[in-house]
Scaffold this active site. Structure first.
Site, PDB file in Angstrom:
ATOM      1  N   SER A 239      27.650  48.770  14.256  1.00  0.00           N
ATOM      2  CA  SER A 239      28.637  48.783  13.176  1.00  0.00           C
ATOM      3  C   SER A 239      30.025  49.114  13.734  1.00  0.00           C
ATOM      4  O   SER A 239      30.558  48.343  14.538  1.00  0.00           O
ATOM      5  CB  SER A 239      28.172  49.750  12.084  1.00  0.00           C
TER       6      SER A 239
ATOM      7  N   ASP B  85      21.420  43.811   4.792  1.00  0.00           N
ATOM      8  CA  ASP B  85      22.400  44.864   5.077  1.00  0.00           C
ATOM      9  C   ASP B  85      23.417  44.890   3.932  1.00  0.00           C
ATOM     10  O   ASP B  85      24.061  43.863   3.660  1.00  0.00           O
ATOM     11  CB  ASP B  85      23.076  44.504   6.409  1.00  0.00           C
TER      12      ASP B  85
ATOM     13  N   HIS C 261      21.115  48.057   7.203  1.00  0.00           N
ATOM     14  CA  HIS C 261      22.127  48.541   8.161  1.00  0.00           C
ATOM     15  C   HIS C 261      21.665  49.792   8.906  1.00  0.00           C
ATOM     16  O   HIS C 261      22.400  50.322   9.723  1.00  0.00           O
ATOM     17  CB  HIS C 261      23.409  48.866   7.371  1.00  0.00           C
TER      18      HIS C 261
HETATM   19  N1  LIG Z   1      27.866  57.158   4.012  1.00  0.00           N
HETATM   20  C1  LIG Z   1      28.284  55.821   3.906  1.00  0.00           C
HETATM   21  C2  LIG Z   1      27.634  54.928   4.928  1.00  0.00           C
HETATM   22  C3  LIG Z   1      27.646  55.484   6.306  1.00  0.00           C
HETATM   23  C4  LIG Z   1      26.769  54.663   7.226  1.00  0.00           C
HETATM   24  O1  LIG Z   1      26.001  53.823   6.813  1.00  0.00           O
HETATM   25  N2  LIG Z   1      26.921  54.918   8.513  1.00  0.00           N
HETATM   26  C5  LIG Z   1      26.181  54.158   9.464  1.00  0.00           C
HETATM   27  C6  LIG Z   1      27.134  53.385  10.311  1.00  0.00           C
HETATM   28  S1  LIG Z   1      28.143  52.344   9.260  1.00  0.00           S
HETATM   29  C7  LIG Z   1      29.294  51.647  10.285  1.00  0.00           C
HETATM   30  O2  LIG Z   1      29.844  52.120  11.191  1.00  0.00           O
HETATM   31  C8  LIG Z   1      25.316  55.086  10.301  1.00  0.00           C
HETATM   32  O3  LIG Z   1      24.991  54.793  11.426  1.00  0.00           O
HETATM   33  N3  LIG Z   1      24.944  56.225   9.701  1.00  0.00           N
HETATM   34  C9  LIG Z   1      24.219  57.272  10.395  1.00  0.00           C
HETATM   35  C10 LIG Z   1      22.732  57.196  10.306  1.00  0.00           C
HETATM   36  O4  LIG Z   1      22.076  58.023  10.992  1.00  0.00           O
HETATM   37  O5  LIG Z   1      22.171  56.330   9.599  1.00  0.00           O
HETATM   38  C11 LIG Z   1      27.965  55.291   2.544  1.00  0.00           C
HETATM   39  O6  LIG Z   1      27.407  56.065   1.816  1.00  0.00           O
HETATM   40  O7  LIG Z   1      28.252  54.122   2.284  1.00  0.00           O
END
Ligand SMILES: N[C@@H](CCC(=O)N[C@@H](CSC=O)C(=O)NCC(=O)O)C(=O)O
Length: 280
Positions: free
Chosen positions: A149, A225, A258
């Site tokens: 991402s 996603d 995602h």
């Molecule tokens: N909190 C946000 C979404 C945050 C999210 O999905 N973070 C992803 C990376 S998104 C792009 O850079 C991530 O890797 N989160 C950490 C995990 O351990 O899953 C929302 O609520 O939309």
């Protein structure tokens, strides 16, 4: 060269997963990163390094604990390096939104206040951290890079801006065209200012069109996603890269979202891809 402070060490798949902190001259803050040293490195051999860049809201621990990467790094005999995604601390500027400030450095060198003093993550991941890793650990100068991402944007952009430094680049659900998509536009306006012409230097889809060094590229994207296609648009990058003469493997994965469940499902093929490029 800054000194490292060992924060923790765990033995996993015969290697060591270590967290280190150090003072960063790029960010002016204490930074924490993780490194996995495979059994081959502990046996006295220098090994290639695979850099992982994480996404929004992450620190060095998300990939470390969720992707299942240490088993593969042990098998292939590569070191893994997993930095944080931004400077951190009570004195470091932040924003209440998850997609700006701490946890959301976007791997750029900010030019705008209040971010410019600390948010220099491009210098950190492209220059300072590799120099530190190569000075302190048993590694060769063979490097490869991947990410997720925001970190997929970081991996593609850093690889394209540093021809010859990385054997290959791969990404899971990368933000490939941040100048044209909402996460990127918000962050770049804050960090780099309102003149969008200055954003192009960190946009992989724009960089790839002008890149001369054609390193191999692998991208995986889940079709379930919830950020696809609004934030991500990998096909735009793939078309630009192929037009520029790059070899790109692109996989649209039915049913995958995602999350790190998606990453864990295809992490083996990313290791095999980098191992091939590194000649392992
Ligand atoms: N909190 C946000 C979404 C945050 C999210 O999905 N973070 C992803 C990376 S998104 C792009 O850079 C991530 O890797 N989160 C950490 C995990 O351990 O899953 C929302 O609520 O939309």
């Amino acid at each position: 060269m800054s000194e490292l402070t060992l924060v923790s060490r765990n033995t996993v798949f015969g290697g060591h997963h270590e967290r280190h902190s150090h003072h960063s001259r790029s960010t002016g803050t204490e930074m924490t990163f993780a490194v996995y040293l495979p059994p081959r490195a502990l046996q006295g051999h220098a090994v290639p390094v695979l850099y992982w860049l994480s996404g929004l809201t992450c620190n060095d621990e998300n990939f470390s604990t969720k992707a299942g990467a240490q088993r593969l790094a042990a098998e292939w005999g590569v070191a893994l390096v997993m930095p944080d995604t931004s400077p951190r601390g009570a004195d470091v500027p932040n924003d209440e939104a998850y997609d700006l400030g701490q946890g959301a450095g976007f791997y750029v060198n900010a030019t705008q206040n209040p971010w410019a003093a600390n948010y220099r993550m491009y210098d950190y991941v492209a220059h300072e951290l590799p120099a530190l890793v190569e000075a302190h650990f048993p590694v060769t100068q063979q490097r490869s890079i991947f990410g997720h991402s925001m970190g997929g944007h970081g991996a593609l952009m850093v690889a394209l801006k540093n021809p010859g430094r990385y054997a290959a680049v791969s990404a899971f659900a990368p933000i490939v065209n941040p100048t044209e998509t909402p996460w990127g536009q918000k962050a770049f306006a804050a960090y780099l200012g309102d003149d969008s012409a200055l954003w192009a230097d960190y946009d992989s889809t724009l960089l790839v069109a002008a890149a001369n060094h054609k390193l191999p590229i692998l991208i995986d994207q889940g079709d379930a996603d919830n950020f696809y296609p609004q934030q991500l648009q990998p096909q735009t990058f793939v078309a630009a890269a192929r037009s520029a003469g790059f070899t790109v493997e692109f996989n649209l994965r039915p049913g995958y979202d995602h999350s790190y469940y998606f990453i864990a499902s295809f992490i083996d093929s990313h290791f095999a891809f980098h191992a091939d490029a590194l000649g392992l």
